[in-house]
Scaffold this motif. Structure first.
Motif, mmCIF file in Angstrom:
data_model
loop_
_atom_site.group_PDB
_atom_site.id
_atom_site.type_symbol
_atom_site.label_atom_id
_atom_site.label_comp_id
_atom_site.label_asym_id
_atom_site.label_seq_id
_atom_site.Cartn_x
_atom_site.Cartn_y
_atom_site.Cartn_z
ATOM 1 N N UNK A 80 77.222 -17.211 -13.495
ATOM 2 C CA UNK A 80 76.187 -16.908 -12.501
ATOM 3 C C UNK A 80 75.817 -15.433 -12.503
ATOM 4 N N UNK A 81 76.809 -14.572 -12.681
ATOM 5 C CA UNK A 81 76.514 -13.145 -12.740
ATOM 6 C C UNK A 81 75.581 -12.856 -13.914
ATOM 7 N N UNK A 82 75.862 -13.497 -15.044
ATOM 8 C CA UNK A 82 75.033 -13.303 -16.231
ATOM 9 C C UNK A 82 73.622 -13.866 -16.005
ATOM 10 N N UNK A 83 73.528 -15.088 -15.474
ATOM 11 C CA UNK A 83 72.228 -15.732 -15.279
ATOM 12 C C UNK A 83 71.371 -15.041 -14.230
ATOM 13 N N UNK A 84 72.008 -14.373 -13.265
ATOM 14 C CA UNK A 84 71.255 -13.711 -12.189
ATOM 15 C C UNK A 84 71.237 -12.192 -12.331
ATOM 16 N N UNK A 85 71.816 -11.684 -13.405
ATOM 17 C CA UNK A 85 71.907 -10.238 -13.611
ATOM 18 C C UNK A 85 72.499 -9.565 -12.383
ATOM 19 N N UNK A 86 73.598 -10.124 -11.885
ATOM 20 C CA UNK A 86 74.243 -9.634 -10.665
ATOM 21 C C UNK A 86 75.615 -9.068 -10.963
ATOM 22 N N UNK A 87 76.028 -8.168 -10.111
ATOM 23 C CA UNK A 87 77.381 -7.627 -10.138
ATOM 24 C C UNK A 87 78.147 -8.233 -8.972
ATOM 25 N N UNK A 88 79.444 -8.513 -9.153
ATOM 26 C CA UNK A 88 80.213 -9.075 -8.035
ATOM 27 C C UNK A 88 80.376 -8.048 -6.921
ATOM 28 N N UNK A 89 80.304 -8.537 -5.687
ATOM 29 C CA UNK A 89 80.517 -7.699 -4.509
ATOM 30 C C UNK A 89 81.777 -8.167 -3.805
ATOM 31 N N UNK A 90 82.335 -7.311 -2.966
ATOM 32 C CA UNK A 90 83.459 -7.717 -2.133
ATOM 33 C C UNK A 90 82.929 -8.650 -1.055
ATOM 34 N N UNK A 91 83.825 -9.378 -0.408
ATOM 35 C CA UNK A 91 83.408 -10.272 0.665
ATOM 36 C C UNK A 91 82.723 -9.485 1.786
ATOM 37 N N UNK A 92 83.262 -8.319 2.135
ATOM 38 C CA UNK A 92 82.639 -7.502 3.180
ATOM 39 C C UNK A 92 81.250 -7.037 2.764
ATOM 40 N N UNK A 93 81.070 -6.692 1.489
ATOM 41 C CA UNK A 93 79.742 -6.307 1.007
ATOM 42 C C UNK A 93 78.757 -7.485 1.106
ATOM 43 N N UNK A 94 79.243 -8.695 0.838
ATOM 44 C CA UNK A 94 78.389 -9.892 0.963
ATOM 45 C C UNK A 94 77.976 -10.106 2.420
ATOM 46 N N UNK A 95 78.927 -9.940 3.355
ATOM 47 C CA UNK A 95 78.585 -10.052 4.778
ATOM 48 C C UNK A 95 77.557 -8.989 5.171
ATOM 49 N N UNK A 96 77.721 -7.785 4.673
ATOM 50 C CA UNK A 96 76.766 -6.717 4.982
ATOM 51 C C UNK A 96 75.384 -7.039 4.409
ATOM 52 N N UNK A 97 75.345 -7.604 3.203
ATOM 53 C CA UNK A 97 74.073 -7.993 2.592
ATOM 54 C C UNK A 97 73.390 -9.068 3.437
ATOM 55 N N UNK A 98 74.158 -10.058 3.901
ATOM 56 C CA UNK A 98 73.596 -11.128 4.734
ATOM 57 C C UNK A 98 73.049 -10.537 6.033
ATOM 58 N N UNK A 99 73.799 -9.614 6.646
ATOM 59 C CA UNK A 99 73.332 -8.976 7.886
ATOM 60 C C UNK A 99 72.038 -8.199 7.646
ATOM 61 N N UNK A 100 71.962 -7.488 6.524
ATOM 62 C CA UNK A 100 70.757 -6.695 6.253
ATOM 63 C C UNK A 100 69.553 -7.605 6.040
ATOM 64 N N UNK A 101 69.723 -8.752 5.356
ATOM 65 C CA UNK A 101 68.617 -9.704 5.191
ATOM 66 C C UNK A 101 68.205 -10.279 6.543
ATOM 67 N N UNK A 102 69.195 -10.626 7.360
ATOM 68 C CA UNK A 102 68.926 -11.229 8.669
ATOM 69 C C UNK A 102 68.193 -10.256 9.585
ATOM 70 N N UNK A 103 68.594 -8.994 9.553
ATOM 71 C CA UNK A 103 68.076 -8.015 10.499
ATOM 72 C C UNK A 103 66.805 -7.301 10.049
#
Length: 184
Positions: free
Chosen positions: A36-59
């Motif tokens: 998935x990282x390869x197919x989406x050109x993504x780097x893995x994030x920590x769980x806390x970073x994922x929560x922060x990303x979700x909050x930033x999208x929501x807000x």
């Protein structure tokens, strides 16, 4: 995302629900996959970073990004019974559960999101950046009338674009006339 934080789109194969903090652990689990990282050109994030990303999208009140999760079966209200299949946005789509690939879920989810973007957000142009090796996604977007406009050999990705003419808008709305919009 505040503009659509309570929007649910229900099609025949898929239901799109808002991306909430309840989805973050599963999303985080998916994004540990090297494929998935390869197919989406993504780097893995920590769980806390994922929560922060979700909050930033929501807000983000100015965002026209429709972050949501595709689910198969069950009731919209029952979060525990969600069968998460894919993460979707008007910017990209990635299938996370291999056994659901190639069954039309992504096509319907993409069409639903595009229709929502055109009718509710006034979007007139869509762009998809897809890894060159992801032939299934490239093929799907071409079936949805996207045209290849660029190839980036450095990032090994193809850019496809769809300008929404009146004809394309009519076609898109015909493809999604079965979709119900509800509150979450």
């Amino acid at each position: 995302m505040k503009i659509n934080q309570n929007t649910v789109l229900r099609g025949t194969k898929a239901t799109l629900v808002p991306y909430t903090s309840a989805h973050v652990p599963r999303y985080h689990e998916w994004m540990q996959s090297e494929e998935l990282q390869r197919l989406t050109a993504s780097e893995p994030l920590s769980l806390e970073q994922e929560y922060e990303m979700q909050r930033s999208w929501r807000d983000d009140a100015d965002s026209e990004d429709l972050k949501c999760f595709l689910r198969v079966g069950g009731s919209v209200s029952g979060m525990a019974d969600l069968s998460h299949v894919t993460e979707c946005s008007l910017l990209w789509l990635s299938f996370s559960e291999p056994n659901y690939r190639g069954r039309g879920f992504g096509k319907e989810a993409t069409l639903m999101m595009m229709s929502y973007g055109v009718t509710k957000l006034g979007i007139t142009k869509f762009e998809a950046k897809i890894g060159q090796e992801n032939e299934a996604s490239i093929c799907m977007f071409k079936k949805l009338h996207f045209k290849e406009v660029a190839v980036n050999s450095v990032f090994q990705e193809v850019t496809l674009r769809l300008d929404v003419s009146d004809q394309e808008r009519r076609w898109l709305l015909e493809q999604t006339n079965h979709v119900e919009e509800k509150s979450y």
